[in-house]
Design a protein around this motif. Structure first.
Motif, PDB file in Angstrom:
ATOM      1  N   ARG A 282     -27.240  -2.394  -2.369  1.00 27.72           N
ATOM      2  CA  ARG A 282     -26.264  -2.153  -3.348  1.00 27.72           C
ATOM      3  C   ARG A 282     -25.168  -3.382  -3.494  1.00 27.72           C
ATOM      4  O   ARG A 282     -24.317  -3.701  -4.190  1.00 27.72           O
ATOM      5  CB  ARG A 282     -25.768  -0.825  -3.942  1.00 27.72           C
ATOM      6  N   TRP A 283     -24.579  -2.945  -2.937  1.00 30.05           N
ATOM      7  CA  TRP A 283     -23.943  -4.704  -1.869  1.00 30.05           C
ATOM      8  C   TRP A 283     -23.592  -5.420  -0.805  1.00 30.05           C
ATOM      9  O   TRP A 283     -24.339  -4.650  -0.224  1.00 30.05           O
ATOM     10  CB  TRP A 283     -22.397  -3.527  -1.974  1.00 30.05           C
ATOM     11  N   SER A 284     -23.166  -6.400  -0.349  1.00 28.49           N
ATOM     12  CA  SER A 284     -22.862  -6.888   0.292  1.00 28.49           C
ATOM     13  C   SER A 284     -21.818  -6.247   1.553  1.00 28.49           C
ATOM     14  O   SER A 284     -21.077  -6.200   0.912  1.00 28.49           O
ATOM     15  CB  SER A 284     -22.614  -8.529   0.141  1.00 28.49           C
ATOM     16  N   GLN A 285     -21.945  -6.207   2.930  1.00 32.36           N
ATOM     17  CA  GLN A 285     -21.231  -5.916   3.577  1.00 32.36           C
ATOM     18  C   GLN A 285     -20.503  -7.304   3.817  1.00 32.36           C
ATOM     19  O   GLN A 285     -19.544  -6.752   5.563  1.00 32.36           O
ATOM     20  CB  GLN A 285     -21.749  -5.108   4.557  1.00 32.36           C
ATOM     21  N   ALA A 286     -20.804  -8.252   3.854  1.00 28.44           N
ATOM     22  CA  ALA A 286     -20.109  -9.656   5.050  1.00 28.44           C
ATOM     23  C   ALA A 286     -18.392  -9.483   4.487  1.00 28.44           C
ATOM     24  O   ALA A 286     -18.211 -10.217   5.933  1.00 28.44           O
ATOM     25  CB  ALA A 286     -20.355 -10.440   4.122  1.00 28.44           C
ATOM     26  N   THR A 287     -18.294  -8.911   3.793  1.00 28.62           N
ATOM     27  CA  THR A 287     -16.560  -8.640   3.575  1.00 28.62           C
ATOM     28  C   THR A 287     -15.729  -7.640   3.143  1.00 28.62           C
ATOM     29  O   THR A 287     -16.765  -6.360   2.685  1.00 28.62           O
ATOM     30  CB  THR A 287     -16.331  -9.860   2.257  1.00 28.62           C
ATOM     31  N   GLU A 288     -15.167  -7.632   3.369  1.00 25.82           N
ATOM     32  CA  GLU A 288     -14.455  -6.091   2.680  1.00 25.82           C
ATOM     33  C   GLU A 288     -12.960  -6.368   2.303  1.00 25.82           C
ATOM     34  O   GLU A 288     -12.218  -7.114   2.112  1.00 25.82           O
ATOM     35  CB  GLU A 288     -13.959  -5.423   4.636  1.00 25.82           C
ATOM     36  N   ARG A 289     -12.238  -5.159   1.555  1.00 26.06           N
ATOM     37  CA  ARG A 289     -10.884  -5.019   0.924  1.00 26.06           C
ATOM     38  C   ARG A 289     -10.385  -4.114   2.000  1.00 26.06           C
ATOM     39  O   ARG A 289     -10.334  -3.084   2.092  1.00 26.06           O
ATOM     40  CB  ARG A 289     -11.020  -4.749  -0.297  1.00 26.06           C
ATOM     41  N   ARG A 290      -8.998  -4.873   2.357  1.00 25.00           N
ATOM     42  CA  ARG A 290      -7.952  -3.915   3.352  1.00 25.00           C
ATOM     43  C   ARG A 290      -7.267  -3.819   2.159  1.00 25.00           C
ATOM     44  O   ARG A 290      -6.715  -3.969   1.668  1.00 25.00           O
ATOM     45  CB  ARG A 290      -7.691  -4.999   4.655  1.00 25.00           C
ATOM     46  N   ILE A 291      -6.810  -2.242   2.881  1.00 18.50           N
ATOM     47  CA  ILE A 291      -6.084  -0.936   1.985  1.00 18.50           C
ATOM     48  C   ILE A 291      -4.592  -2.302   2.156  1.00 18.50           C
ATOM     49  O   ILE A 291      -4.116  -2.194   3.194  1.00 18.50           O
ATOM     50  CB  ILE A 291      -5.785   0.331   1.659  1.00 18.50           C
ATOM     51  N   GLY A 292      -3.782  -2.038   0.613  1.00 17.73           N
ATOM     52  CA  GLY A 292      -2.807  -3.343   1.016  1.00 17.73           C
ATOM     53  C   GLY A 292      -2.672  -4.498   0.777  1.00 17.73           C
ATOM     54  O   GLY A 292      -1.616  -5.032   0.860  1.00 17.73           O
ATOM     55  N   GLU A 293      -3.488  -5.594   0.706  1.00 14.47           N
ATOM     56  CA  GLU A 293      -3.692  -7.060   1.096  1.00 14.47           C
ATOM     57  C   GLU A 293      -4.595  -7.482  -0.090  1.00 14.47           C
ATOM     58  O   GLU A 293      -5.526  -6.383  -1.531  1.00 14.47           O
ATOM     59  CB  GLU A 293      -4.737  -7.244   1.615  1.00 14.47           C
ATOM     60  N   ASN A 295      -6.222 -10.260  -0.335  1.00 18.73           N
ATOM     61  CA  ASN A 295      -6.766 -10.876  -0.433  1.00 18.73           C
ATOM     62  C   ASN A 295      -8.279 -10.523   0.473  1.00 18.73           C
ATOM     63  O   ASN A 295      -8.028  -9.593   1.221  1.00 18.73           O
ATOM     64  CB  ASN A 295      -7.050 -12.253   0.426  1.00 18.73           C
ATOM     65  N   ARG A 296      -9.614 -10.616   0.588  1.00 20.03           N
ATOM     66  CA  ARG A 296     -10.638 -10.001   0.827  1.00 20.03           C
ATOM     67  C   ARG A 296     -11.022 -10.833   2.748  1.00 20.03           C
ATOM     68  O   ARG A 296      -9.910 -12.272   2.886  1.00 20.03           O
ATOM     69  CB  ARG A 296     -12.111 -10.179   0.175  1.00 20.03           C
ATOM     70  N   ARG A 297     -11.362  -9.736   3.592  1.00 20.64           N
ATOM     71  CA  ARG A 297     -11.002 -10.392   4.769  1.00 20.64           C
ATOM     72  C   ARG A 297     -13.042 -10.238   5.212  1.00 20.64           C
ATOM     73  O   ARG A 297     -13.617  -9.075   4.779  1.00 20.64           O
ATOM     74  CB  ARG A 297     -10.298  -9.796   5.581  1.00 20.64           C
ATOM     75  N   LYS A 298     -12.901 -11.094   6.053  1.00 17.76           N
ATOM     76  CA  LYS A 298     -14.111 -10.986   6.831  1.00 17.76           C
ATOM     77  C   LYS A 298     -14.562  -9.915   8.274  1.00 17.76           C
ATOM     78  O   LYS A 298     -13.772  -9.281   8.324  1.00 17.76           O
ATOM     79  CB  LYS A 298     -15.189 -12.399   8.018  1.00 17.76           C
ATOM     80  N   THR A 299     -15.438  -8.912   7.342  1.00 15.81           N
ATOM     81  CA  THR A 299     -16.601  -8.178   7.985  1.00 15.81           C
ATOM     82  C   THR A 299     -16.955  -8.192   9.630  1.00 15.81           C
ATOM     83  O   THR A 299     -17.477  -9.191   9.669  1.00 15.81           O
ATOM     84  CB  THR A 299     -17.061  -6.969   7.372  1.00 15.81           C
ATOM     85  N   LEU A 300     -16.260  -7.508  10.541  1.00 16.48           N
ATOM     86  CA  LEU A 300     -16.300  -7.757  12.175  1.00 16.48           C
ATOM     87  C   LEU A 300     -17.591  -7.307  12.238  1.00 16.48           C
ATOM     88  O   LEU A 300     -17.629  -5.832  11.965  1.00 16.48           O
ATOM     89  CB  LEU A 300     -15.272  -7.868  13.074  1.00 16.48           C
ATOM     90  N   LEU A 301     -18.775  -7.709  13.263  1.00 13.33           N
ATOM     91  CA  LEU A 301     -19.687  -6.697  13.968  1.00 13.33           C
ATOM     92  C   LEU A 301     -19.338  -5.581  14.721  1.00 13.33           C
ATOM     93  O   LEU A 301     -18.348  -6.092  15.477  1.00 13.33           O
ATOM     94  CB  LEU A 301     -20.333  -7.764  15.086  1.00 13.33           C
ATOM     95  N   PHE A 302     -19.488  -4.364  14.538  1.00 12.23           N
ATOM     96  CA  PHE A 302     -19.082  -3.079  15.355  1.00 12.23           C
ATOM     97  C   PHE A 302     -17.414  -3.259  14.877  1.00 12.23           C
ATOM     98  O   PHE A 302     -16.907  -2.549  15.564  1.00 12.23           O
ATOM     99  CB  PHE A 302     -19.621  -3.262  16.402  1.00 12.23           C
ATOM    100  N   ASN A 303     -17.631  -3.602  13.628  1.00 16.40           N
ATOM    101  CA  ASN A 303     -15.562  -3.508  13.716  1.00 16.40           C
ATOM    102  C   ASN A 303     -15.256  -3.799  14.841  1.00 16.40           C
ATOM    103  O   ASN A 303     -13.863  -3.864  14.288  1.00 16.40           O
ATOM    104  CB  ASN A 303     -15.547  -2.482  13.464  1.00 16.40           C
ATOM    105  N   GLY A 304     -15.109  -4.901  15.335  1.00 14.66           N
ATOM    106  CA  GLY A 304     -14.200  -5.540  15.827  1.00 14.66           C
ATOM    107  C   GLY A 304     -14.523  -5.022  17.433  1.00 14.66           C
ATOM    108  O   GLY A 304     -13.738  -5.181  18.068  1.00 14.66           O
ATOM    109  N   TYR A 305     -14.845  -4.671  17.587  1.00 18.18           N
ATOM    110  CA  TYR A 305     -15.622  -3.665  19.105  1.00 18.18           C
ATOM    111  C   TYR A 305     -16.438  -3.849  19.210  1.00 18.18           C
ATOM    112  O   TYR A 305     -17.065  -2.847  20.243  1.00 18.18           O
ATOM    113  CB  TYR A 305     -15.187  -2.003  18.838  1.00 18.18           C
ATOM    114  N   ALA A 306     -17.261  -5.385  19.051  1.00 16.09           N
ATOM    115  CA  ALA A 306     -18.458  -5.625  19.886  1.00 16.09           C
ATOM    116  C   ALA A 306     -18.225  -5.604  21.509  1.00 16.09           C
ATOM    117  O   ALA A 306     -19.789  -5.215  21.980  1.00 16.09           O
ATOM    118  CB  ALA A 306     -19.062  -6.483  19.368  1.00 16.09           C
ATOM    119  N   GLY A 307     -17.247  -5.873  22.266  1.00 17.83           N
ATOM    120  CA  GLY A 307     -17.521  -6.080  23.319  1.00 17.83           C
ATOM    121  C   GLY A 307     -17.473  -4.707  23.861  1.00 17.83           C
ATOM    122  O   GLY A 307     -17.625  -4.686  25.141  1.00 17.83           O
TER     123      GLY A 307
END
Length: 322
Positions: A282-293, A295-307
Protein backbone atom coordinates in the motif's frame (compact mmCIF):
# COMPACT_ATOMS: atom_id res chain seq x y z
CA UNK A 1 26.44 0.89 32.74
CA UNK A 2 29.32 -0.28 30.59
CA UNK A 3 30.90 1.93 27.94
CA UNK A 4 32.72 -0.17 25.36
CA UNK A 5 35.56 0.67 22.99
CA UNK A 6 36.76 -1.56 20.18
CA UNK A 7 40.11 -1.99 18.52
CA UNK A 8 38.61 -2.22 15.02
CA UNK A 9 37.09 1.26 15.21
CA UNK A 10 38.65 3.10 18.16
CA UNK A 11 36.64 5.91 19.71
CA UNK A 12 38.68 8.80 21.07
CA UNK A 13 37.76 10.28 24.44
CA UNK A 14 37.07 13.57 22.70
CA UNK A 15 34.31 11.89 20.70
CA UNK A 16 32.26 10.87 23.75
CA UNK A 17 29.33 13.21 24.40
CA UNK A 18 29.66 15.04 27.75
CA UNK A 19 27.01 14.01 30.27
CA UNK A 20 25.55 17.50 30.60
CA UNK A 21 25.19 17.79 26.83
CA UNK A 22 23.71 14.30 26.61
CA UNK A 23 20.90 15.09 29.05
CA UNK A 24 20.07 18.54 27.72
CA UNK A 25 18.54 16.79 24.76
CA UNK A 26 16.72 19.58 22.95
CA UNK A 27 19.69 21.92 23.07
CA UNK A 28 21.97 19.19 21.77
CA UNK A 29 19.72 18.07 18.94
CA UNK A 30 18.62 21.51 17.76
CA UNK A 31 21.81 23.50 18.24
CA UNK A 32 24.81 21.15 18.06
CA UNK A 33 26.87 21.27 14.91
CA UNK A 34 26.70 18.45 12.37
CA UNK A 35 30.22 17.46 13.35
CA UNK A 36 29.25 17.08 16.98
CA UNK A 37 26.22 15.03 16.05
CA UNK A 38 28.26 12.75 13.84
CA UNK A 39 30.76 12.24 16.66
CA UNK A 40 28.01 11.41 19.11
CA UNK A 41 26.68 8.77 16.74
CA UNK A 42 30.06 7.46 15.52
CA UNK A 43 30.11 3.92 14.23
CA UNK A 44 31.26 0.72 15.85
CA UNK A 45 31.33 -1.81 13.05
CA UNK A 46 31.00 -5.42 14.20
CA UNK A 47 31.62 -8.42 12.00
CA UNK A 48 28.56 -10.70 11.86
CA UNK A 49 28.93 -14.38 12.59
CA UNK A 50 26.68 -16.88 10.82
CA UNK A 51 27.12 -19.45 13.56
CA UNK A 52 24.09 -19.59 15.87
CA UNK A 53 25.99 -21.27 18.69
CA UNK A 54 27.87 -18.24 19.99
CA UNK A 55 27.64 -14.48 19.89
CA UNK A 56 29.88 -12.39 17.62
CA UNK A 57 32.96 -11.04 19.32
CA UNK A 58 32.27 -7.31 19.01
CA UNK A 59 29.35 -4.98 19.64
CA UNK A 60 28.19 -1.99 17.66
CA UNK A 61 25.91 0.99 17.58
CA UNK A 62 25.00 3.09 14.57
CA UNK A 63 27.15 3.16 11.42
CA UNK A 64 27.08 6.56 9.74
CA UNK A 65 26.46 6.25 5.98
CA UNK A 66 29.33 7.71 3.98
CA UNK A 67 27.24 8.75 0.97
CA UNK A 68 27.15 12.56 0.66
CA UNK A 69 23.43 12.55 -0.23
CA UNK A 70 22.48 10.87 3.07
CA UNK A 71 21.75 13.49 5.76
CA UNK A 72 23.42 13.01 9.15
CA UNK A 73 21.62 11.26 11.97
CA UNK A 74 20.81 13.04 15.21
CA UNK A 75 19.16 11.72 18.33
CA UNK A 76 15.44 12.18 18.69
CA UNK A 77 14.40 13.87 21.91
CA UNK A 78 13.23 11.94 24.94
CA UNK A 79 9.85 13.64 24.55
CA UNK A 80 9.52 12.54 20.92
CA UNK A 81 10.51 8.96 21.68
CA UNK A 82 8.12 8.63 24.62
CA UNK A 83 5.06 10.36 23.15
CA UNK A 84 4.90 8.94 19.60
CA UNK A 85 4.49 5.19 19.88
CA UNK A 86 2.90 2.17 18.26
CA UNK A 87 1.58 -0.20 20.92
CA UNK A 88 -1.71 -1.71 19.78
CA UNK A 89 -2.23 -3.45 23.11
CA UNK A 90 -3.20 -0.01 24.40
CA UNK A 91 -4.52 1.83 21.34
CA UNK A 92 -3.98 2.29 17.61
CA UNK A 93 -3.45 6.03 18.22
CA UNK A 94 0.27 6.83 18.44
CA UNK A 95 -0.35 9.97 20.47
CA UNK A 96 -2.67 8.13 22.88
CA UNK A 97 -0.39 5.32 24.00
CA UNK A 98 1.50 7.28 26.66
CA UNK A 99 -1.72 8.39 28.37
CA UNK A 100 -3.29 4.93 28.43
CA UNK A 101 -0.07 3.18 29.48
CA UNK A 102 1.00 5.53 32.27
CA UNK A 103 -0.38 3.34 35.08
CA UNK A 104 0.65 0.01 33.55
CA UNK A 105 2.42 -2.06 36.22
CA UNK A 106 5.84 -3.35 35.24
CA UNK A 107 6.83 -4.79 38.63
CA UNK A 108 6.87 -7.50 39.67
CA UNK A 109 7.71 -8.96 36.26
CA UNK A 110 8.94 -12.37 35.15
CA UNK A 111 10.22 -13.69 31.84
CA UNK A 112 9.99 -17.41 31.13
CA UNK A 113 12.71 -18.82 28.85
CA UNK A 114 11.88 -22.34 27.74
CA UNK A 115 11.50 -24.72 24.82
CA UNK A 116 14.47 -26.46 23.24
CA UNK A 117 16.97 -25.50 25.93
CA UNK A 118 18.97 -27.51 28.45
CA UNK A 119 18.42 -25.05 31.28
CA UNK A 120 14.92 -23.53 31.14
CA UNK A 121 14.59 -20.68 33.60
CA UNK A 122 12.20 -17.98 34.74
CA UNK A 123 13.89 -14.65 35.42
CA UNK A 124 12.63 -11.69 37.40
CA UNK A 125 13.42 -8.43 35.65
CA UNK A 126 15.75 -7.55 38.53
CA UNK A 127 17.61 -10.84 37.96
CA UNK A 128 18.21 -9.96 34.32
CA UNK A 129 19.59 -6.55 35.23
CA UNK A 130 21.99 -8.10 37.73
CA UNK A 131 23.07 -11.00 35.55
CA UNK A 132 23.70 -9.28 32.22
CA UNK A 133 25.82 -6.24 31.41
CA UNK A 134 23.71 -3.26 30.32
CA UNK A 135 25.18 -1.17 27.51
CA UNK A 136 24.09 1.83 25.50
CA UNK A 137 23.24 1.25 21.84
CA UNK A 138 22.32 4.19 19.61
CA UNK A 139 20.16 2.73 16.85
CA UNK A 140 17.93 3.87 14.05
CA UNK A 141 14.33 2.69 14.37
CA UNK A 142 12.44 2.35 11.08
CA UNK A 143 8.70 1.70 11.26
CA UNK A 144 7.01 -0.24 8.48
CA UNK A 145 4.69 2.78 8.21
CA UNK A 146 7.66 4.74 6.79
CA UNK A 147 8.54 6.93 9.77
CA UNK A 148 11.75 6.67 11.77
CA UNK A 149 13.67 7.81 14.84
CA UNK A 150 17.18 7.59 16.31
CA UNK A 151 17.09 6.21 19.86
CA UNK A 152 19.78 5.74 22.53
CA UNK A 153 18.68 2.41 24.02
CA UNK A 154 20.04 0.79 27.16
CA UNK A 155 20.01 -2.98 27.21
CA UNK A 156 21.92 -6.24 27.02
CA UNK A 157 22.65 -8.68 24.25
CA UNK A 158 19.98 -11.29 23.64
CA UNK A 159 22.77 -13.76 22.90
CA UNK A 160 23.90 -13.59 26.54
CA UNK A 161 20.46 -14.66 27.75
CA UNK A 162 20.29 -17.46 25.19
CA UNK A 163 23.69 -18.79 26.17
CA UNK A 164 22.57 -18.89 29.80
CA UNK A 165 19.79 -21.37 28.98
CA UNK A 166 21.94 -23.44 26.59
CA UNK A 167 19.91 -23.99 23.40
CA UNK A 168 19.72 -27.52 22.01
CA UNK A 169 21.05 -28.23 18.53
CA UNK A 170 17.46 -28.74 17.37
CA UNK A 171 16.58 -25.11 18.20
CA UNK A 172 16.47 -23.04 15.00
CA UNK A 173 14.18 -20.13 15.90
CA UNK A 174 13.30 -17.95 18.89
CA UNK A 175 9.66 -17.10 19.62
CA UNK A 176 8.69 -14.10 21.80
CA UNK A 177 5.39 -13.33 23.49
CA UNK A 178 3.98 -10.15 25.05
CA UNK A 179 1.98 -10.14 28.28
CA UNK A 180 -1.77 -10.68 27.86
CA UNK A 181 -3.61 -8.42 30.30
CA UNK A 182 -6.80 -6.90 28.81
CA UNK A 183 -7.71 -5.31 32.14
CA UNK A 184 -4.62 -3.09 31.87
CA UNK A 185 -4.22 -3.06 28.10
CA UNK A 186 -7.55 -1.98 26.59
CA UNK A 187 -6.44 -2.67 23.03
CA UNK A 188 -6.31 -6.38 23.84
CA UNK A 189 -10.08 -6.38 24.18
CA UNK A 190 -10.29 -6.16 20.40
CA UNK A 191 -11.07 -9.54 18.84
CA UNK A 192 -9.53 -8.52 15.51
CA UNK A 193 -5.98 -9.35 16.65
CA UNK A 194 -4.80 -12.85 17.65
CA UNK A 195 -3.54 -11.88 21.10
CA UNK A 196 -1.13 -12.19 22.75
CA UNK A 197 1.31 -10.42 20.45
CA UNK A 198 4.01 -12.78 19.26
CA UNK A 199 7.15 -12.40 17.19
CA UNK A 200 10.11 -14.49 16.13
CA UNK A 201 13.68 -14.51 14.88
CA UNK A 202 15.91 -17.05 13.28
CA UNK A 203 18.47 -18.21 15.81
CA UNK A 204 21.43 -16.62 14.04
CA UNK A 205 19.54 -13.30 13.95
CA UNK A 206 18.86 -13.61 17.68
CA UNK A 207 22.55 -14.29 18.33
CA UNK A 208 23.71 -11.34 16.25
CA UNK A 209 25.53 -8.76 18.32
CA UNK A 210 23.23 -5.91 17.25
CA UNK A 211 20.19 -7.70 18.71
CA UNK A 212 19.45 -6.55 22.24
CA UNK A 213 16.80 -6.71 24.92
CA UNK A 214 16.22 -3.14 26.02
CA UNK A 215 15.47 -2.08 29.59
CA UNK A 216 15.74 1.68 29.11
CA UNK A 217 16.54 4.64 26.89
CA UNK A 218 18.39 7.90 27.37
CA UNK A 219 19.85 6.36 30.54
CA UNK A 220 16.39 6.14 32.11
CA UNK A 221 14.20 3.14 32.91
CA UNK A 222 12.01 2.12 29.98
CA UNK A 223 8.50 3.58 30.14
CA UNK A 224 5.39 1.43 29.52
CA UNK A 225 4.63 3.09 26.17
CA UNK A 226 8.06 2.03 24.93
CA UNK A 227 7.66 -1.58 25.98
CA UNK A 228 8.65 -1.70 29.64
CA UNK A 229 10.11 -3.46 31.36
CA UNK A 230 11.72 -5.53 28.58
CA UNK A 231 11.50 -5.24 24.82
CA UNK A 232 13.37 -6.62 21.85
CA UNK A 233 15.36 -4.27 19.58
CA UNK A 234 16.48 -5.53 16.16
CA UNK A 235 17.63 -2.36 14.36
CA UNK A 236 17.85 -3.69 10.79
CA UNK A 237 14.21 -4.84 10.81
CA UNK A 238 10.97 -2.88 10.75
CA UNK A 239 9.86 -1.79 14.19
CA UNK A 240 6.98 -4.25 14.57
CA UNK A 241 9.56 -7.05 14.93
CA UNK A 242 10.85 -5.44 18.15
CA UNK A 243 8.19 -6.93 20.43
CA UNK A 244 7.39 -5.11 23.68
CA UNK A 245 6.65 -6.08 27.31
CA UNK A 246 8.01 -9.60 26.88
CA UNK A 247 6.95 -12.37 29.27
CA UNK A 248 7.94 -15.48 27.30
CA UNK A 249 10.91 -16.49 25.14
CA UNK A 250 10.81 -19.94 23.61
CA UNK A 251 13.37 -21.82 21.51
CA UNK A 252 11.60 -23.76 18.75
CA UNK A 253 12.52 -25.97 15.77
CA UNK A 254 10.38 -24.29 13.10
CA UNK A 255 9.56 -20.77 11.97
CA UNK A 256 6.95 -19.52 14.46
CA UNK A 257 3.76 -17.76 13.55
CA UNK A 258 3.70 -14.07 14.42
CA UNK A 259 0.79 -11.72 14.98
CA UNK A 260 1.29 -9.57 11.90
CA UNK A 261 2.30 -12.34 9.52
CA UNK A 262 -0.84 -14.21 10.64
CA UNK A 263 -3.13 -11.25 9.97
CA UNK A 264 -1.60 -10.11 6.66
CA UNK A 265 1.23 -12.35 5.41
CA UNK A 266 1.35 -10.53 2.07
CA UNK A 267 2.10 -7.25 3.86
CA UNK A 268 4.14 -8.24 6.92
CA UNK A 269 6.54 -11.08 6.26
CA UNK A 270 8.42 -13.02 8.89
CA UNK A 271 11.78 -11.41 8.14
CA UNK A 272 10.63 -7.78 7.84
CA UNK A 273 14.11 -6.55 6.95
CA UNK A 274 14.19 -2.86 6.06
CA UNK A 275 14.47 -2.79 2.27
CA UNK A 276 13.77 0.33 0.20
CA UNK A 277 13.57 -1.85 -2.93
CA UNK A 278 10.59 -3.89 -1.71
CA UNK A 279 7.46 -1.78 -1.41
CA UNK A 280 4.68 -2.43 1.02
CA UNK A 281 1.55 -3.32 -1.01
CA UNK A 282 0.00 0.00 0.00
CA UNK A 283 2.99 2.38 -0.02
CA UNK A 284 6.60 2.77 -1.08
CA UNK A 285 9.42 2.00 1.35
CA UNK A 286 12.00 3.99 -0.63
CA UNK A 287 11.81 7.02 1.67
CA UNK A 288 10.89 7.72 5.28
CA UNK A 289 9.78 10.58 7.51
CA UNK A 290 12.22 11.11 10.37
CA UNK A 291 10.26 12.37 13.38
CA UNK A 292 11.33 15.96 14.05
CA UNK A 293 12.38 16.63 10.43
CA UNK A 294 10.40 18.29 7.65
CA UNK A 295 11.94 16.64 4.59
CA UNK A 296 11.77 12.94 3.77
CA UNK A 297 15.01 10.99 3.63
CA UNK A 298 16.05 7.94 1.65
CA UNK A 299 15.58 4.61 3.40
CA UNK A 300 18.78 2.60 3.75
CA UNK A 301 19.03 -1.11 3.01
CA UNK A 302 18.84 -3.01 6.30
CA UNK A 303 18.25 0.42 7.89
CA UNK A 304 21.92 1.27 7.35
CA UNK A 305 23.30 -1.91 8.93
CA UNK A 306 23.99 -3.85 5.72
CA UNK A 307 27.70 -4.06 6.53
CA UNK A 308 26.86 -5.96 9.71
CA UNK A 309 23.91 -8.16 8.75
CA UNK A 310 23.81 -8.70 4.98
CA UNK A 311 25.80 -11.91 5.40
CA UNK A 312 22.88 -13.45 7.27
CA UNK A 313 20.85 -13.39 4.06
CA UNK A 314 23.55 -14.07 1.46
CA UNK A 315 21.69 -16.94 -0.20
CA UNK A 316 18.17 -15.56 0.10
CA UNK A 317 15.92 -13.71 -2.30
CA UNK A 318 15.10 -10.58 -0.29
CA UNK A 319 12.00 -9.92 -2.39
CA UNK A 320 10.60 -13.35 -1.62
CA UNK A 321 11.75 -13.50 1.99
CA UNK A 322 10.46 -10.07 2.91
Amino acid sequence: MKTRKFDAVPIASSEITPEALYYSRRKFIRAASLAAAAAALSACLPTPSPAPTEAPSSAGSMPTPSSPDVPPDTLNTYEEITTYNNFYEFTTSKEGVARLAKDFRTAPWQVEVSGLVHKPQTFGIEDLLKKFQVEERIYRLRCVEAWSMVIPWNGFRLSELLKAVEPMTSAKYVRFETIFDPSSMPGQKSSFYPWPYSEGLRLDEAYHDLTILSTGLYGKTLLPQNGAPLRLVVPWKYGFKSIKSIVKIELVPDEPETLWSTIAPNEYGFYANVNPNVRHPRWSQATERRIGETNRRKTLLFNGYAGEVAGLYANMDLKTHY
